[in-house]
Design an enzyme around this catalytic site. Structure first.
Site, PDB file in Angstrom:
ATOM      1  N   ASP A   1       0.790  -1.291  -0.011  1.00  0.00           N
ATOM      2  CA  ASP A   1       0.026   0.102   0.083  1.00  0.00           C
ATOM      3  C   ASP A   1       0.723   1.330   0.008  1.00  0.00           C
ATOM      4  O   ASP A   1       0.173   2.382   0.112  1.00  0.00           O
ATOM      5  CB  ASP A   1      -0.731   0.020   1.222  1.00  0.00           C
ATOM      6  CG  ASP A   1       0.040   0.140   2.391  1.00  0.00           C
ATOM      7  OD1 ASP A   1       1.084  -0.187   2.576  1.00  0.00           O
ATOM      8  OD2 ASP A   1      -0.969   0.351   3.741  1.00  0.00           O
TER       9      ASP A   1
ATOM     10  N   ARG B   1      -3.986   5.677   5.838  1.00  0.00           N
ATOM     11  CA  ARG B   1      -4.458   5.217   4.363  1.00  0.00           C
ATOM     12  C   ARG B   1      -5.344   6.153   3.709  1.00  0.00           C
ATOM     13  O   ARG B   1      -5.675   7.173   4.542  1.00  0.00           O
ATOM     14  CB  ARG B   1      -4.688   3.989   4.309  1.00  0.00           C
ATOM     15  CG  ARG B   1      -3.375   2.926   4.510  1.00  0.00           C
ATOM     16  CD  ARG B   1      -3.017   2.165   2.940  1.00  0.00           C
ATOM     17  NE  ARG B   1      -4.453   1.707   2.517  1.00  0.00           N
ATOM     18  CZ  ARG B   1      -4.773   0.288   2.832  1.00  0.00           C
ATOM     19  NH1 ARG B   1      -4.030  -0.346   3.589  1.00  0.00           N
ATOM     20  NH2 ARG B   1      -5.754  -0.089   2.300  1.00  0.00           N
TER      21      ARG B   1
ATOM     22  N   TYR C   1       0.867  -2.101  11.907  1.00  0.00           N
ATOM     23  CA  TYR C   1       2.042  -3.122  11.897  1.00  0.00           C
ATOM     24  C   TYR C   1       2.353  -3.622  13.280  1.00  0.00           C
ATOM     25  O   TYR C   1       2.498  -2.566  14.188  1.00  0.00           O
ATOM     26  CB  TYR C   1       3.131  -2.991  11.208  1.00  0.00           C
ATOM     27  CG  TYR C   1       3.173  -2.964   9.579  1.00  0.00           C
ATOM     28  CD1 TYR C   1       3.255  -4.125   9.055  1.00  0.00           C
ATOM     29  CD2 TYR C   1       2.843  -1.582   8.936  1.00  0.00           C
ATOM     30  CE1 TYR C   1       3.196  -4.073   7.520  1.00  0.00           C
ATOM     31  CE2 TYR C   1       2.764  -1.585   7.547  1.00  0.00           C
ATOM     32  CZ  TYR C   1       3.144  -2.707   6.927  1.00  0.00           C
ATOM     33  OH  TYR C   1       3.007  -2.706   5.414  1.00  0.00           O
TER      34      TYR C   1
ATOM     35  N   PRO D   1       8.248  -5.442   4.953  1.00  0.00           N
ATOM     36  CA  PRO D   1       7.582  -4.367   4.493  1.00  0.00           C
ATOM     37  C   PRO D   1       7.542  -3.053   5.248  1.00  0.00           C
ATOM     38  O   PRO D   1       7.068  -2.086   4.555  1.00  0.00           O
ATOM     39  CB  PRO D   1       6.165  -4.996   4.495  1.00  0.00           C
ATOM     40  CG  PRO D   1       6.209  -5.733   5.463  1.00  0.00           C
ATOM     41  CD  PRO D   1       7.427  -6.260   5.947  1.00  0.00           C
TER      42      PRO D   1
END
Length: 562
Positions: A29, A217, A225, A304
Site C-alpha cells: 500500500d 491510508r 503493523y 515491508p
C-alpha cells in the site's frame, strides 16, 4: 506494471493471472517518491495523487513513565531533490485498477483465472530475438462451456511476476539466497476509533510490550503493523505461520498494550489482516537464456516496514520493459537484456543489506536503564534519515555498464550518472510556458538527449547530424539554451536542435519571476560550455559528454544499439 509498460511501447503482450479478479483490499500500500515520479512518466500520477493518502510526517513514540510518549516528529521523506516529498498510501487493489484501466485503453486485458502448467525453451531458437523460443501451456481454471481448458502459447519472451513462491522461478531451479528471521508481525487495516494523537501520521511506537507502526491510508483507513511473539502465531512443529492462532481481534489486543496509555476500540469491521515472518532473500539469477525473466517478489523478499516491496517490484519491470522493447524493435541486441539483472539484482542485494538493519531496528527492544544493549531513538532516527535517499528511491544509482558510462561527470556535477534525472522547471522558448523537466521525459521507450547549448549553438548542427541520422529513431532531442531574453530568437536554433518548436527551452524565469531560471546552476553545468545529457527511457542518466565530444555520444549508443 510490466504489461502496461510493454503495451505503451507497442509490444504484443499477453498477461495471465490465477486470481479470478483484481485484489479487493489490503496487500501492499505504500508508493515512494521515486515511484510517484515513475507513475507520472506513464501518465498515472494524477489519479494516484487524487485517490491516495499523502504521508508527510513521521512521529516517534518511546517508553515513558506512564506508557509511551512522543519523542520526535520529522519529515517522512529525507530526499532533497524529490519532486514529490511525501509517500502516497493506497491499497494494492486500487493501484492495480490504474494499470488495468490504462491497459484496457490500449486493448490489453488480463486473462483470468489462468495458471501456467508447462514452460519450455527450444534450444535451437534461443538466442534469436525474432524466434518464438518459449512454449507455455496455460490451464484455464474456469473455461467457457465447450471450450478446452488447455491453451498453448508461443512467445519470444516470458516474464514471471508470480510472487515469493514463483512457479516460473522454481521451474528453472533458480535458488533464493538469504535467510528467514525470527521476527513475526501482524498487519491490520481498519477505520480506527482511538485517542492516539498521531493516527494520521506515519508513527513508529517502541514500547515495553513491543513495536508497532501506524500507516495512515486513503479515506479514514489506517494500517497497523504489530510485532508479535513467535510462539503466539507460529506452529512449533512446522515453523510456519498458523493464522488460526491469531485473528485481527487478537492483533488489535496486542497493539492496544503497546499504545498504552492511548486506547483503540474494536472497529465495526476489519478491512484486511495478515501475519508474516520476515524473510530476506534474493534470487541467484533473474533470467534464463535471455528469454525468461523474473521480477518483483519472485526474485526478492524482505520486510515491508520500509515500504519497499511494491516499489522495488514495479521498478524491476520499469527497468526491463524498455529493454525488451528495444530488442523486439531490432534496435538493440540481446546483450542489452543482461543489464536488467546487473542493475536490479545489485539493487535488491543493497535492499536486503539495508533491510537487515531496518528489521532489527523495528523488532529490537528499546534501550532502557535495565537494557543498555537496546535501540535508542537516536540510533533509529539516524538510520531513518541516513537511508532516506535509498528508501525514497531517489538515491538509487546503477553501476557502470554498456548503458551507464560514468565518464565526463564534471560536465554536470549535480546530475549523477546512473541516477534518475532530477526535476527542474524550464521555460519553453516559443511561448514562455513553464514545464517540469521530468514531464518532458515520458516512459515512451525512447532515449532523451538533453542538449544544454551553453552560450552558442554554432558547430552543434554539424556534430549532431551524424548521430541523429543513425539513431534519431530511438531518441528525442530536447534543447535547453542559457541565453537570456530578449536577445534570444527561436529561429537562431539549428534545425537539428529544434525538431519541433515545442522542444526548445530557456533557462529563464517565468513571466512572474517565480519559477525556472536556475537549471544550469542546479545541475552544475557551465553556462558557457554547456553539456550533453543522455537520459535512458526509464528516466535514468546514461552518460554525460562535453559539447565538443559528440563522438562520445556515438560510442555510447554504438555499444548496445544495432
Amino acid at each position: 506494471m510490466c504489461a502496461n509498460a510493454l503495451a505503451k511501447a507497442g509490444v504484443n503482450v499477453r498477461i495471465v493471472d490465477q486470481r479470478a479478479d483484481k485484489i479487493p483490499a489490503g496487500q501492499a500500500d505504500g508508493i515512494q517518491p521515486r515511484t510517484i515520479e515513475v507513475f507520472q512518466s506513464y501518465g498515472l500520477a494524477d489519479r494516484l495523487l487524487k485517490e491516495g493518502n499523502h504521508m508527510h510526517m513521521a512521529a516517534f513514540y518511546n517508553p515513558g513513565p506512564n506508557g509511551i510518549q512522543l519523542t520526535d516528529r520529522v519529515p517522512d521523506v529525507t530526499a532533497p531533490t524529490a519532486r514529490y516529498p511525501f509517500e502516497v498510501t493506497l491499497h494494492q487493489g486500487a493501484i492495480e485498477a490504474m494499470f488495468l484501466d490504462s491497459m484496457k485503453s490500449m486493448g490489453v486485458e488480463v486473462s483470468r483465472p489462468i495458471v501456467p502448467t508447462e514452460l519450455s525453451l527450444n534450444e535451437d531458437l534461443v538466442g534469436d530475438p525474432e524466434a518464438y523460443a518459449a512454449r507455455v501451456v496455460l490451464t484455464h481454471l474456469d473455461p467457457p462451456k465447450g471450450k478446452s481448458a488447455t491453451e498453448i502459447v508461443h512467445a519470444k519472451f516470458v516474464v514471471g511476476t508470480d510472487g515469493a513462491h514463483s512457479w516460473v522461478r522454481k521451474r528453472f531451479d533458480i535458488a533464493m539466497e538469504g535467510s528467514q528471521t525470527e521476527y513475526v508481525w501482524g498487519v491490520v487495516d481498519m477505520i480506527p476509533q482511538t485517542d492516539f494523537p498521531d493516527i494520521r501520521n506515519k508513527s513508529v511506537i517502541h514500547s515495553e510490550n513491543g513495536t508497532c507502526m501506524v500507516i495512515p491510508r486513503e479515506s479514514d483507513i489506517v494500517r497497523l503493523y504489530i510485532q508479535l511473539e513467535g510462539r503466539d502465531a507460529v506452529d512449533a512443529s512446522s515453523g510456519r505461520i498458523d493464522k488460526a492462532r491469531m485473528g485481527p481481534e487478537k492483533l488489535l489486543e496486542v497493539a492496544s498494550k503497546s499504545f498504552h496509555p492511548y486506547t483503540f476500540q474494536k472497529p465495526e469491521k476489519f478491512d484486511w489482516w495478515t501475519i508474516y515472518i520476515i524473510g530476506q532473500r534474493v534470487a541467484s539469477k533473474y533470467s534464463v537464456a535471455d528469454c525468461v525473466f523474473i521480477a518483483g517478489d519472485a526474485c526478492h523478499t524482505h520486510s515491508p516496514k520500509a515500504g519497499q516491496g511494491m516499489n522495488a517490484s514495479m521498478n524491476d519491470t520499469h527497468n526491463l520493459a524498455w529493454k525488451l522493447a528495444f530488442v523486439l524493435r531490432g534496435w538493440a541486441g540481446l546483450s542489452l537484456l543482461k543489464t536488467y539483472e546487473l542493475e536490479r539484482r545489485n539493487y535488491a542485494q543493497d535492499l536486503i543489506n539495508f533491510d537487515v538493519q531496518w528489521a532489527h531496528l523495528f523488532s529490537g527492544k528499546h534501550r532502557t536503564e535495565l537494557n543498555q544493549d537496546g535501540i535508542s531513538h537516536e540510533d533509529f532516527l539516524k538510520v531513518f534519515q541516513t537511508f532516506g535517499g535509498f528508501t525514497s528511491g531517489i538515491g538509487i544509482r546503477y553501476e557502470e555498464s554498456a548503458i551507464v558510462n560514468y565518464g565526463a561527470q564534471p560536465c554536470a556535477r549535480n546530475v549523477l550518472i546512473g541516477q534518475r534525472m532530477p526535476p527542474q522547471v524550464l521555460i519553453r522558448a516559443a511561448d514562455f510556458r513553464p514545464f517540469e523537466l521530468q514531464d518532458l521525459l515520458p516512459s515512451n521507450a525512447l532515449f532523451k538527449l538533453l542538449v544544454f547549448t551553453g552560450d552558442s549553438t554554432e558547430m552543434l548542427e554539424a556534430s549532431l547530424d551524424p548521430l541523429i541520422k543513425k539513431y534519431g529513431h530511438a531518441l528525442q532531442v530536447i534543447t535547453i539554451v542559457s541565453k537570456r531574453w530578449p536577445g534570444f530568437s527561436l529561429a537562431d536554433i539549428p534545425a537539428v536542435l529544434r525538431p519541433h518548436w515545442s522542444r526548445v527551452f530557456c533557462d529563464e524565469k517565468d513571466a512572474r519571476g517565480t519559477q525556472g531560471g536556475d537549471a544550469y546552476a542546479t545541475f552544475g553545468i557551465d553556462p558557457i560550455a554547456g553539456a550533453f545529457v543522455s537520459v535512458r527511457p526509464d528516466g535514468y542518466v546514461g552518460m554525460l559528454a562535453p559539447l565538443g565530444s559528440p563522438g562520445a555520444l556515438a560510442s555510447y549508443f554504438d555499444s548496445f544499439m544495432q
